[in-house]
Write a protein that holds these residues in place. Structure first.
Motif, mmCIF file in Angstrom:
data_model
loop_
_atom_site.group_PDB
_atom_site.id
_atom_site.type_symbol
_atom_site.label_atom_id
_atom_site.label_comp_id
_atom_site.label_asym_id
_atom_site.label_seq_id
_atom_site.Cartn_x
_atom_site.Cartn_y
_atom_site.Cartn_z
ATOM 1 N N ILE A 155 -2.301 5.109 5.131
ATOM 2 C CA ILE A 155 -1.610 5.930 4.130
ATOM 3 C C ILE A 155 -1.705 7.412 4.499
ATOM 4 O O ILE A 155 -0.717 8.138 4.447
ATOM 5 C CB ILE A 155 -2.187 5.667 2.722
ATOM 6 C CG1 ILE A 155 -1.750 4.277 2.254
ATOM 7 C CG2 ILE A 155 -1.734 6.745 1.741
ATOM 8 C CD1 ILE A 155 -2.530 3.760 1.064
ATOM 9 N N GLN A 156 -2.884 7.840 4.923
ATOM 10 C CA GLN A 156 -3.065 9.249 5.297
ATOM 11 C C GLN A 156 -2.209 9.619 6.501
ATOM 12 O O GLN A 156 -1.578 10.673 6.528
ATOM 13 C CB GLN A 156 -4.545 9.545 5.575
ATOM 14 C CG GLN A 156 -4.831 11.028 5.723
ATOM 15 C CD GLN A 156 -4.399 11.829 4.501
ATOM 16 O OE1 GLN A 156 -4.834 11.552 3.392
ATOM 17 N NE2 GLN A 156 -3.514 12.803 4.691
ATOM 18 N N VAL A 157 -2.183 8.737 7.500
ATOM 19 C CA VAL A 157 -1.374 8.992 8.696
ATOM 20 C C VAL A 157 0.105 9.107 8.326
ATOM 21 O O VAL A 157 0.801 10.035 8.753
ATOM 22 C CB VAL A 157 -1.602 7.880 9.755
ATOM 23 C CG1 VAL A 157 -0.536 7.925 10.843
ATOM 24 C CG2 VAL A 157 -2.986 8.003 10.370
ATOM 25 N N LYS A 165 7.556 17.007 4.542
ATOM 26 C CA LYS A 165 6.977 17.637 3.348
ATOM 27 C C LYS A 165 8.078 17.952 2.350
ATOM 28 O O LYS A 165 9.084 18.546 2.707
ATOM 29 C CB LYS A 165 6.226 18.934 3.724
ATOM 30 C CG LYS A 165 5.146 18.722 4.774
ATOM 31 C CD LYS A 165 4.053 17.779 4.262
ATOM 32 C CE LYS A 165 3.031 17.489 5.313
ATOM 33 N NZ LYS A 165 3.118 16.153 5.899
ATOM 34 N N ARG A 208 1.403 9.783 5.374
ATOM 35 C CA ARG A 208 1.564 11.005 4.554
ATOM 36 C C ARG A 208 1.674 12.243 5.444
ATOM 37 O O ARG A 208 2.510 13.105 5.221
ATOM 38 C CB ARG A 208 0.345 11.196 3.651
ATOM 39 C CG ARG A 208 0.509 10.685 2.269
ATOM 40 C CD ARG A 208 -0.745 11.064 1.449
ATOM 41 N NE ARG A 208 -0.595 10.672 0.086
ATOM 42 C CZ ARG A 208 0.042 11.387 -0.838
ATOM 43 N NH1 ARG A 208 0.585 12.537 -0.545
ATOM 44 N NH2 ARG A 208 0.145 10.928 -2.068
ATOM 45 N N ASP A 209 0.798 12.297 6.464
ATOM 46 C CA ASP A 209 0.787 13.457 7.370
ATOM 47 C C ASP A 209 2.100 13.553 8.163
ATOM 48 O O ASP A 209 2.538 14.643 8.498
ATOM 49 C CB ASP A 209 -0.395 13.381 8.336
ATOM 50 C CG ASP A 209 -1.732 13.616 7.639
ATOM 51 O OD1 ASP A 209 -1.742 14.077 6.481
ATOM 52 O OD2 ASP A 209 -2.770 13.311 8.261
ATOM 53 N N ASP A 259 -7.654 0.364 8.444
ATOM 54 C CA ASP A 259 -8.062 0.744 7.096
ATOM 55 C C ASP A 259 -6.794 1.203 6.368
ATOM 56 O O ASP A 259 -6.159 2.165 6.801
ATOM 57 C CB ASP A 259 -9.092 1.868 7.196
ATOM 58 C CG ASP A 259 -9.480 2.435 5.845
ATOM 59 O OD1 ASP A 259 -8.979 1.949 4.816
ATOM 60 O OD2 ASP A 259 -10.292 3.373 5.829
ATOM 61 N N ALA A 301 -6.354 2.928 3.780
ATOM 62 C CA ALA A 301 -6.436 4.344 3.390
ATOM 63 C C ALA A 301 -6.097 5.245 4.577
ATOM 64 O O ALA A 301 -5.430 6.276 4.422
ATOM 65 C CB ALA A 301 -7.824 4.671 2.847
ATOM 66 N N GLU A 302 -6.548 4.855 5.764
ATOM 67 C CA GLU A 302 -6.244 5.635 6.970
ATOM 68 C C GLU A 302 -4.741 5.573 7.269
ATOM 69 O O GLU A 302 -4.118 6.587 7.597
ATOM 70 C CB GLU A 302 -7.044 5.101 8.163
ATOM 71 C CG GLU A 302 -6.808 5.895 9.432
ATOM 72 C CD GLU A 302 -7.521 5.326 10.652
ATOM 73 O OE1 GLU A 302 -7.494 6.007 11.689
ATOM 74 O OE2 GLU A 302 -8.090 4.220 10.577
ATOM 75 N N ASN A 306 0.817 -1.209 0.000
ATOM 76 C CA ASN A 306 0.000 0.000 0.000
ATOM 77 C C ASN A 306 0.853 1.262 0.000
ATOM 78 O O ASN A 306 0.572 2.212 -0.741
ATOM 79 C CB ASN A 306 -0.953 0.009 1.201
ATOM 80 C CG ASN A 306 -2.210 -0.780 0.938
ATOM 81 O OD1 ASN A 306 -3.095 -0.334 0.224
ATOM 82 N ND2 ASN A 306 -2.287 -1.985 1.488
ATOM 83 N N GLU A 340 1.676 4.121 -3.074
ATOM 84 C CA GLU A 340 1.419 5.533 -2.777
ATOM 85 C C GLU A 340 2.628 6.413 -3.080
ATOM 86 O O GLU A 340 2.522 7.631 -3.089
ATOM 87 C CB GLU A 340 1.006 5.643 -1.302
ATOM 88 C CG GLU A 340 0.278 6.882 -0.942
ATOM 89 C CD GLU A 340 -1.032 7.097 -1.688
ATOM 90 O OE1 GLU A 340 -1.408 8.268 -1.861
ATOM 91 O OE2 GLU A 340 -1.682 6.106 -2.097
#
Length: 127
Positions: free
Chosen positions: A116-118, A125, A120-121, A111, A113-114, A24, A28
């Motif tokens: 991946i978001q965590v 940057k 990413r955050d 999840d 998707a969750e 996953n 990404e």
């Protein structure tokens, strides 16, 4: 994909979960390395130099709690973002993770998707 989102070290003694997370995150755009348990994680960190570590709690040799605490207290590893991923969903477990200083706490089943978001955050940057 040209965008490089950062390096993630995925640590889990369950090969299926380790591969699920790795696939996953790779899809990404993250560069992903894996480790089999906490000791393997600590051994690999100097070479991998991850931005984020996803860390299972219940593992042989060295559990996630101890691994996270050593990373937080270590020379040159205190800045690495740590995501605990565990079946231990009790409030006392979450509190213990926060006391150690982990950056995020996800419970299994999670999840993707969750996750991946965590990650990413938490990843640095890129401008």
């Amino acid at each position: 994909m040209d965008e490089f989102l950062g390096k993630v070290l995925v640590v889990d003694d369950d090969e299926v979960i380790r591969q699920l997370i790795a696939v996953n995150l790779t899809l990404e755009g993250f560069q992903v390395e894996t480790a089999l348990d906490g000791q393997d994680c600590l051994d690999r960190v100097p070479d991998v130099r991850p931005d984020v570590i996803t860390l299972d709690v219940m593992m042989p040799r060295l559990d996630g709690w101890t691994t996270a605490a050593r990373l937080r207290g270590g020379d040159g590893t205190g800045h690495i973002k740590i995501v605990l991923i565990t079946a231990r969903a009790q409030e006392e477990d979450k509190r213990r993770g926060m006391e150690i200083g982990v950056d995020a706490y996800l419970t299994k089943p999670f999840d993707p998707a969750e996750l991946i978001q965590v990650v990413r955050d938490l990843a640095p940057k890129k401008d």
